[in-house]
Design a protein around this motif. Structure first.
Motif, PDB file in Angstrom:
ATOM      1  N   SER A  38      -3.903  41.103 -32.301  1.00 21.23           N
ATOM      2  CA  SER A  38      -2.520  40.721 -32.047  1.00 21.23           C
ATOM      3  C   SER A  38      -2.479  39.635 -30.981  1.00 21.23           C
ATOM      4  O   SER A  38      -3.149  39.753 -29.958  1.00 21.23           O
ATOM      5  CB  SER A  38      -1.706  41.915 -31.543  1.00 21.23           C
ATOM      6  N   VAL A  39      -1.703  38.599 -31.232  1.00 18.85           N
ATOM      7  CA  VAL A  39      -1.606  37.527 -30.255  1.00 18.85           C
ATOM      8  C   VAL A  39      -0.135  37.193 -29.988  1.00 18.85           C
ATOM      9  O   VAL A  39       0.743  37.495 -30.795  1.00 18.85           O
ATOM     10  CB  VAL A  39      -2.333  36.247 -30.725  1.00 18.85           C
ATOM     11  N   ALA A  40       0.100  36.584 -28.840  1.00 17.25           N
ATOM     12  CA  ALA A  40       1.465  36.169 -28.471  1.00 17.25           C
ATOM     13  C   ALA A  40       1.642  34.694 -28.761  1.00 17.25           C
ATOM     14  O   ALA A  40       0.897  33.856 -28.259  1.00 17.25           O
ATOM     15  CB  ALA A  40       1.714  36.457 -27.002  1.00 17.25           C
ATOM     16  N   LEU A  41       2.601  34.387 -29.609  1.00 12.14           N
ATOM     17  CA  LEU A  41       2.936  32.996 -29.917  1.00 12.14           C
ATOM     18  C   LEU A  41       4.252  32.695 -29.205  1.00 12.14           C
ATOM     19  O   LEU A  41       5.297  33.204 -29.587  1.00 12.14           O
ATOM     20  CB  LEU A  41       3.067  32.837 -31.436  1.00 12.14           C
ATOM     21  N   VAL A  42       4.169  31.929 -28.113  1.00 16.44           N
ATOM     22  CA  VAL A  42       5.390  31.692 -27.343  1.00 16.44           C
ATOM     23  C   VAL A  42       5.938  30.293 -27.616  1.00 16.44           C
ATOM     24  O   VAL A  42       5.177  29.347 -27.819  1.00 16.44           O
ATOM     25  CB  VAL A  42       5.178  31.881 -25.826  1.00 16.44           C
ATOM     26  N   LEU A  43       7.249  30.180 -27.647  1.00 17.37           N
ATOM     27  CA  LEU A  43       7.889  28.884 -27.874  1.00 17.37           C
ATOM     28  C   LEU A  43       8.742  28.537 -26.665  1.00 17.37           C
ATOM     29  O   LEU A  43       9.247  29.406 -25.973  1.00 17.37           O
ATOM     30  CB  LEU A  43       8.775  28.936 -29.119  1.00 17.37           C
ATOM     31  N   ARG A  44       8.898  27.257 -26.440  1.00 12.31           N
ATOM     32  CA  ARG A  44       9.664  26.785 -25.290  1.00 12.31           C
ATOM     33  C   ARG A  44      11.061  26.429 -25.765  1.00 12.31           C
ATOM     34  O   ARG A  44      11.225  25.580 -26.651  1.00 12.31           O
ATOM     35  CB  ARG A  44       8.943  25.572 -24.718  1.00 12.31           C
ATOM     36  N   SER A  45      12.067  27.073 -25.194  1.00 13.51           N
ATOM     37  CA  SER A  45      13.422  26.918 -25.746  1.00 13.51           C
ATOM     38  C   SER A  45      13.912  25.465 -25.671  1.00 13.51           C
ATOM     39  O   SER A  45      14.644  25.010 -26.529  1.00 13.51           O
ATOM     40  CB  SER A  45      14.401  27.840 -25.033  1.00 13.51           C
ATOM     41  N   GLY A  46      13.485  24.741 -24.638  1.00  4.27           N
ATOM     42  CA  GLY A  46      13.919  23.358 -24.497  1.00  4.27           C
ATOM     43  C   GLY A  46      13.495  22.487 -25.662  1.00  4.27           C
ATOM     44  O   GLY A  46      14.127  21.484 -25.974  1.00  4.27           O
ATOM     45  N   GLU A  47      12.416  22.881 -26.323  1.00  2.00           N
ATOM     46  CA  GLU A  47      11.889  22.089 -27.433  1.00  2.00           C
ATOM     47  C   GLU A  47      12.685  22.327 -28.724  1.00  2.00           C
ATOM     48  O   GLU A  47      12.659  21.499 -29.628  1.00  2.00           O
ATOM     49  CB  GLU A  47      10.422  22.492 -27.664  1.00  2.00           C
ATOM     50  N   LEU A  48      13.382  23.472 -28.776  1.00  4.52           N
ATOM     51  CA  LEU A  48      13.965  23.875 -30.055  1.00  4.52           C
ATOM     52  C   LEU A  48      15.133  22.991 -30.491  1.00  4.52           C
ATOM     53  O   LEU A  48      15.460  22.948 -31.666  1.00  4.52           O
ATOM     54  CB  LEU A  48      14.431  25.338 -29.992  1.00  4.52           C
TER      55      LEU A  48
END
Lengths: 558, 313, 273
Positions: A396-406
């Motif tokens: 299991s891995v954590a895929l994090v996204l940066r909200s500013g990029e969305l």
């Protein structure tokens, strides 16, 4: 009982009304567009009405300008940007180079290589410690001050006052001009920079933001601007209302080809959907700046027939960044597996309307040192590589996204696709969207496994990029937890800065790129484009690698 | 009256202090380092540990929390909110620049809410249990049920993209404020209309109205004064609290309609962990909240001096 | 008094939504997270009756699943808030004095801070996800309950029967459970309904900002947000989850309204409907 049935009926009316509103709101509009293309006069009338409104809303002191620009060809063009394109007095540059208000000594060509701008020509001595610049003559700043050696020295003096922060590019004399010993005036139009140690690629560092020139009378004691910026460019900045709009006007005294339009107003519309709506409704004629419009939305505008797009390779590369400090991506085979697994063409075609260039190279294509590599896509090989590492276990891995990029990129969809594909190689990713601050904290503390991130190539001289991303324990390599370390890479990066022979330098950069492709400290997946969309009522609106050809913009048919 | 006023002020003071403490720590507990974010805001520079620490020390962020708090309060009392950590702009100047935008938005939403809310409420009360009443009640419920951002997107698509009637965004005169204030007032119109309706009805059916009419007072007098006066009390409370709440609630609307107001300012500040801005903002809204409570109390007192103190909070 | 058919409507709709949501795994024709890039953005077909989204996922299935998290969250968070708010409000209203002062003060501190700030801060501290949303919403909404309860308890306290109970030595807890709570139930139910609706909406706006529920979970608000680049060509992508969320919140609010009217009926302040 009768009343009851009545009530029931009314209830269903309500639902019908709701349904109609919803459907009208979203679907009705696309029908309307089909009509609009066949029914031009109507749209033009609406547009005229809109322009009238704009004009009547103006304040009295602008009336004078209006008289000058009363000619149709010279009517103001309104554009929309994504952020404050002119953050103001406290920004190191006052405004982005996109506005063409200020000019640098050295600019860059389409490939990112340095070309002379306000410096008519330049040269270096044999060991690259003394650089001499011949300045363009007959140039003056917007406030009438002449551009000459004294002006250049004033700008260097300002830089020496200390680091100036900026939304675009931090101004720091020690990074751009490391070891600068003195700035000497040889004649009115010739200056010399003397350095403590060789700087063979100084001209690369000086491109654009690296050597912006302003009138010597433009600064206060602390080196901040004392008013509107006084550059030498084809446009003067005449009005700036933060978070609302910026107005630039043609510089009629410009030494080169003068701008074709008298005045441009650039509105700030941060929300991508609102910006799209403003463009579609004819409120603005074009959009610009980073993330001006998402490709799929641009394509839907093109389909209406009233809009067009323009794009050109940009310095931005999209990466899947990985936490190399911990299992499983500390194993190079897992990083290779991910790179083999993802279908770059599919991502581009689906989410970026095909606008972009697949890559495996850590280095962006906007540099003469760029090498093209084969881009393998092999799911079976990816599976077997992953199996070597994971065996039959799943991880299991954590895929994090940066909200500013969305707001700018379809990262969420990409992540969801990636998540589905990772399942095939035994990796179960959990997606979490973090706001910018939390994202920075998470990647710095290594509390993530995968993320999507863009990075722009700040200079066509790529040593800073290699050093930042690949040098042991350095800069981004550290603060994004790549955990990448390779003694050969470290040595190459150290040596390349002092390498005076261009051919050898190129070979070293090739080697660095090759190693990066094999070991994948990060997984690049495509090089982005600068994309702009515009209403066909204007012409000459072409994307350039940073910005748009504002000086060529004009009303269609004029 | 003055005695009562002072008493209320004294009782609200601890609340104000509580808000300042909360405001202060709200910023600090969130993960993320504003100093690092500030130094990397061009997306190119990567500061060294030493640079980050130096700036942190310069801002006094390396001190123990309680000392930071005292320093902060000291500055705030003197009217100095400091500078943004992120872009080094003066916070007070920025707030003064943005405040009018949000006030305009809040005020126009407020006017719409009051007019539409009381109006629809009165119509419903007057036409009680008719088709119209029922229809309006359903409409009110529906208005409370639509997510604001959804409404905003749909309105823009209809009024700007399709019919070119209203500008999508910006601040070009009254027209620009129509859609955002409509979206912002949507939910509260529904609630306040229902509230007004039941209060009007409640007051109409109360004993004293019957008595008054038995005494031969004209119907219109009963209607315009007694009913209105008493029905207003809960309505005033609602609007008072609404006005304080709107300052924080307008963030999404402001960013959709590109209005540079307080809401979008604080949302950006939260994203950047710009403590000084978050603290100043919460302090401001808290103070407005406390003041509007005070005002409501005073209004209560004026409308009905027999009212027991403390009942409003 | 029998409930009329029309008044039963919100109950039926709410029941239907909750039932559909619970039974979503049985009803949905597709896995809501199944990606099918060959079939993206498809118009409604026999298989995909509401079409597919930009990743080729079945919109209909996603709408069926889309309420699971937010409805559960809204009910759970509101229940917890109600529990805390009622207890705190009772203490404040019943005992009065210093306890009341303290609690009222704290409530006002919470009321004085914009809800968005609290929610974003908590989402930030705890990392986004169900748990932090639950806490954030609870922190944000317990005050609403405690205020109402306090007010009602203060009125009840002096009612004859309570005074009577006290004089015969009934314990406070017993008075609370047997005599105060039943009298509060109407107001609590109304507030509960209103809150559930508003919690769904505020979670939706957090999700819209990207800080609420996390992808790829099918959620109405996330679906609306995801549909933004596409909804002009594919209106169903936004209309379907939009209609679902509005219907749900509407039915909850309508129930609250119904209860309010009924309460008025009991108090005799209104004519029988």
């Amino acid at each position: 009982m009768q009343g009851l049935t009545k009530m029931k009926k009314k209830q269903s009316y309500l639902w019908i009304i709701l349904a109609i509103v919803m459907v009208l709101g979203v679907a009705g509009c696309s029908n309307n567009d089909v009509n609009a293309t066949t029914d031009k006069p109507d749209e033009a009338a609406a547009q005229a009405a809109l322009n009238e409104n704009n004009e009547s809303d103006r304040t009295a002191d602008e009336e004078e300008d209006d008289e000058q620009v009363s000619d149709v060809a010279d009517a103001e063009i309104v554009l929309a940007g994504t952020r404050n394109i002119a953050p103001g007095e406290n920004d190191a540059y006052y405004c982005s180079s996109i506005l063409m208000v200020w000019e640098p000594l050295i600019a860059s060509d389409e490939s990112g290589a340095p070309i002379p701008k306000l410096a008519a020509s330049y040269s270096a001595n044999e060991d690259y410690t003394i650089w001499t610049f011949q300045l363009k003559e007959g140039v003056s700043f917007h406030d009438g001050e002449p551009f000459n050696a004294d002006a250049v020295i004033a700008n260097f003096d300002r830089m020496k006052l200390g680091e100036k922060s900026s939304n675009f590019y931090t101004m720091n004399i020690d990074t751009t001009y490391p070891g600068l010993e003195k700035v000497e005036k040889l004649s009115d139009y010739e200056i010399q920079l003397v350095f403590a140690s060789p700087l063979p690629t100084l001209d690369y560092a000086m491109t654009n933001f690296g050597s912006a020139m302003y009138s010597p009378k433009n600064f206060d004691a602390e080196g901040n601007f004392n008013g509107l910026p006084m550059g030498t460019g084809p446009f003067k900045l005449i009005e700036n209302v933060l978070d609302s709009y910026t107005v630039i006007a043609r510089n009629d005294d410009y030494y080169g080809d003068k701008a074709q339009i008298a005045q441009i107003r650039i509105k700030v519309i941060p929300d991508p959907d609102t910006r799209y709506s403003a463009l579609k409704s004819g409120e603005v004629m074009g959009v610009l700046d980073l993330g001006a419009i998402q490709p799929v939305m641009a394509m839907s505008l093109v389909e209406t027939g009233d809009f067009d797009i323009s794009y050109t390779p940009s310095t931005i590369t999209h990466y899947i960044i990985v936490n190399g400090n911990k299992f499983p991506f500390n194993d190079v085979r897992m990083r290779q597996a991910v790179s083999l697994l993802i279908d770059r063409e599919l991502i581009l075609d689906s989410f970026y309307a095909g606008l972009g260039y697949p890559t495996v190279n850590v280095l962006n294509q906007m540099t003469p040192f760029y090498e093209a590599f084969d881009i393998p896509h092999d799911v079976e090989k990816a599976k077997s590589l992953a199996k070597e590492v994971l065996g039959d276990e799943r991880v299991s891995v954590a895929l994090v996204l940066r909200s500013g990029e969305l707001n700018r990129y379809p990262n969420k969809e990409e992540a969801e696709l990636l998540q589905a594909q990772l399942k095939e190689i035994g990796v179960d990713a959990e997606i979490t969207i973090l706001d910018n601050a939390a994202w920075s904290a998470a990647v710095k503390e290594g509390e993530y496994d995968l993320s999507l991130k863009i990075k722009g190539l700040s200079s066509a001289e790529p040593v800073s990029l290699f050093s930042s991303m690949m040098k042991t324990d350095n800069s981004l390599n550290k603060s994004w937890s790549f955990g990448y370390s390779n003694t050969e890479v470290d040595k190459l990066i150290e040596d390349v800065s002092g390498e005076l022979d261009m051919a050898k330098r190129e070979a070293m950069y090739n080697r660095l790129q090759t190693i990066a492709v094999e070991e994948l400290p990060v997984i690049p997946y495509f090089n982005d484009v600068t994309l702009v969309a515009f209403n066909k009522k204007i012409e000459g609106y072409e994307a350039v690698n940073y910005g748009v050809t504002l000086d060529k913009v004009h009303w269609a048919g004029q | 009256m003055i005695h009562y006023f002072l008493k209320r002020v004294i009782s609200l003071l601890p609340v104000w202090i509580g808000i300042t403490i909360f405001a202060f720590f709200l910023g600090l507990v969130s993960p993320g380092d504003p100093v690092y974010l500030s130094l990397t805001r061009d997306g190119i520079t990567e500061p060294s540990e030493a640079m980050v620490n130096a700036k942190r020390a310069e801002l006094g962020l390396d001190l123990p929390y309680h000392i930071q708090y005292v320093n902060w309060i000291n500055r705030v009392i003197r009217g100095d909110f400091g500078k943004s950590i992120y872009d080094n702009e003066e916070i007070k100047a920025e707030m003064l620049r943005r405040m009018p935008v949000t006030l305009k938005l809040a005020f126009s939403a407020f006017v719409i809410t009051v007019v539409a809310g009381l109006g629809i409420g009165a119509v419903m009360a007057a036409t009680r249990d008719t088709i119209l009443d029922r229809f309006l009640r359903q409409l009110c419920t529906l208005m409370v049920s639509i997510p604001g951002f959804c409404m905003a997107i749909i309105l823009i698509a209809i009024f700007s993209e399709c019919f070119h009637l209203l500008p999508t965004s910006g601040m070009e005169g009254v027209k620009s404020f129509i859609m955002p204030s409509l979206v912002l007032s949507m939910g509260t119109i529904g609630t306040s209309a229902r509230l007004s309706r039941s209060n009007f009805i409640g007051e109409i059916s109360k004993q004293y109205v019957l008595v008054a009419s038995a005494k031969g007072m004209s119907k219109s007098f009963i209607g315009t004064w007694h009913i209105f006066k008493n029905a207003m009390i809960p309505i005033i409370t609602f609007f008072g609290l609404y006005f304080a709440g709107i300052l924080g609630g307008s963030a999404v609307i402001e960013s959709i309609f590109a209005l540079p107001g307080m809401g979008s300012y604080v949302i950006d500040a939260i994203y950047n962990r710009d403590y000084f801005i978050i603290q100043a903002f919460v302090l401001l809204t808290g103070t407005i909240y406390v003041l509007s409570n005070l005002l409501i109390d005073m209004l209560y007192f004026l409308i009905n001096p027999r009212m027991k103190q403390g009942d409003s909070l | 008094m029998k409930m009329k058919r029309m008044e039963a409507m919100p109950f039926m709709i709410l029941g239907a939504i909750v039932l559909i949501t619970i039974l979503a795994p049985l009803l949905a024709p597709f896995d809501p997270e199944m990606i099918d890039m060959q079939n993206r953005l498809s118009a409604p077909t026999a298989a995909h009756i509401l079409g597919t989204d930009s990743l080729g996922r079945d919109t209909f299935s996603r709408v069926l699943y889309g309420g699971r998290q937010s409805i559960l969250l809204a009910f759970a968070a509101t229940l917890i808030s109600m529990g805390i708010g009622t207890a705190v409000g009772f203490v404040a209203g019943y005992y009065g004095g210093k306890a009341d002062l303290l609690i009222t003060g704290i409530s006002n501190v919470f009321l004085g801070i914009p809800g968005v700030s609290i929610m974003v801060a908590f989402a930030g501290v705890l990392g986004p996800g169900m748990n932090s949303l639950l806490i954030a919403v609870t922190v944000n909404s317990w005050v609403g309950f405690s205020r109402i309860v306090r007010g009602e308890v203060m009125q009840l306290k002096h009612a004859n029967f309570i005074e009577g109970m006290k004089s015969v030595g009934a314990s406070d807890g017993w008075i609370f459970i047997r005599h105060v709570l039943p009298n509060l139930s109407d107001s609590l139910i109304i507030l509960f309904a209103t809150k559930v609706g508003s919690v769904v909406l505020s979670v939706a706006s957090l999700s819209y900002l990207g800080l609420g529920l996390q992808p790829p979970a099918p959620d109405w608000a996330i679906m609306i947000s995801d549909a933004r680049p596409y909804f002009r060509e594919h209106p169903l992508l936004m209309a379907a989850p939009g209609a679902a969320i509005i219907t749900f919140v509407w039915s909850v609010h309508a129930i609250g309204d119904y209860m309010r009217d009924k309460l008025d009926v009991n108090k005799g302040a209104n004519d029988a409907l």
